[in-house]
Write a protein that holds these residues in place. Structure first.
Motif, PDB file in Angstrom:
ATOM      1  N   HIS A   2      -4.304   0.355   7.810  1.00 39.10           N
ATOM      2  CA  HIS A   2      -4.915  -0.267   8.984  1.00 39.10           C
ATOM      3  C   HIS A   2      -4.663  -1.770   9.014  1.00 39.10           C
ATOM      4  CE1 HIS A   2      -7.997  -0.947   5.952  1.00 39.10           C
ATOM      5  NE2 HIS A   2      -8.486  -1.879   6.733  1.00 39.10           N
ATOM      6  N   ARG A   3      -4.429  -2.403   7.881  1.00 33.52           N
ATOM      7  CA  ARG A   3      -4.121  -3.835   7.867  1.00 33.52           C
ATOM      8  C   ARG A   3      -2.730  -4.103   8.418  1.00 33.52           C
ATOM      9  NH1 ARG A   3      -6.693  -6.676   2.571  1.00 33.52           N
ATOM     10  NH2 ARG A   3      -8.842  -6.178   3.081  1.00 33.52           N
ATOM     11  N   ASP A  60      -0.661  -9.427   3.305  1.00 36.30           N
ATOM     12  CA  ASP A  60      -1.261  -8.098   3.334  1.00 36.30           C
ATOM     13  C   ASP A  60      -1.055  -7.366   2.006  1.00 36.30           C
ATOM     14  OD1 ASP A  60      -2.580  -5.861   4.581  1.00 36.30           O
ATOM     15  OD2 ASP A  60      -0.603  -4.930   4.665  1.00 36.30           O
ATOM     16  N   THR A  63      -3.549  -8.200  -0.545  1.00 34.96           N
ATOM     17  CA  THR A  63      -4.890  -7.731  -0.169  1.00 34.96           C
ATOM     18  C   THR A  63      -5.904  -8.873  -0.153  1.00 34.96           C
ATOM     19  OG1 THR A  63      -5.453  -7.081  -2.431  1.00 34.96           O
ATOM     20  CG2 THR A  63      -4.460  -5.390  -1.007  1.00 34.96           C
ATOM     21  N   PRO A  67      -8.638 -10.922   6.947  1.00 36.88           N
ATOM     22  CA  PRO A  67      -7.279 -10.928   7.496  1.00 36.88           C
ATOM     23  C   PRO A  67      -7.129 -11.729   8.789  1.00 36.88           C
ATOM     24  CG  PRO A  67      -8.276  -8.763   7.726  1.00 36.88           C
ATOM     25  CD  PRO A  67      -9.211  -9.584   6.905  1.00 36.88           C
TER      26      PRO A  67
END
Length: 95
Positions: A2-3, A60, A63, A67
Motif C-alpha cells: 500500500h505504500r 519506502d 520503511t 510517508p
C-alpha cells in the motif's frame, strides 16, 4: 504494497509542485532575454521525476514513518534543487 500505491499517487498529485519552480525560473530567464530558456525544460522535468521516484521508492524500502511528510519533503527538495541547478546552468551558459 500500500505504500507503493501511495507513493505513485503522491507522484501524480505533486507533479505540478515538481515542475513549477523550474518553469518559473525559465519564465524569468525568458523575460530577461534568454529566448531558449524553455527548450531544456523537458529534460529537466524528466530528470526531476526520475530522481523523485528513485528517492520515494528508496525511502519506502527503508520503511520510514510518516510517508506523507517524506513525500512532500522529497518533492520540495528535488523541485527547488532542480530549479536552482537549472537557473545556475542557464546563467553560466549565457556568459
Amino acid at each position: 504494497m500500500h505504500r507503493i500505491v501511495l507513493a505513485v499517487l503522491g507522484i501524480a498529485i505533486l507533479f505540478c509542485l515538481l515542475c513549477g519552480p523550474a518553469w518559473y525560473v525559465a519564465l524569468r530567464l525568458w523575460r530577461r532575454g534568454d529566448l531558449d530558456a524553455f527548450r531544456p525544460l523537458r529534460a529537466v522535468w524528466v530528470t526531476q521525476a526520475v530522481l523523485a521516484c528513485v528517492l520515494l521508492f528508496g525511502a519506502d524500502s527503508l520503511t520510514l514513518a510518516n510517508p506523507a511528510a517524506w513525500m512532500v519533503g522529497i518533492f520540495l527538495g528535488v523541485s527547488l534543487g532542480g530549479a536552482g541547478l537549472f537557473g545556475g546552468w542557464r546563467l553560466l551558459r549565457r556568459r
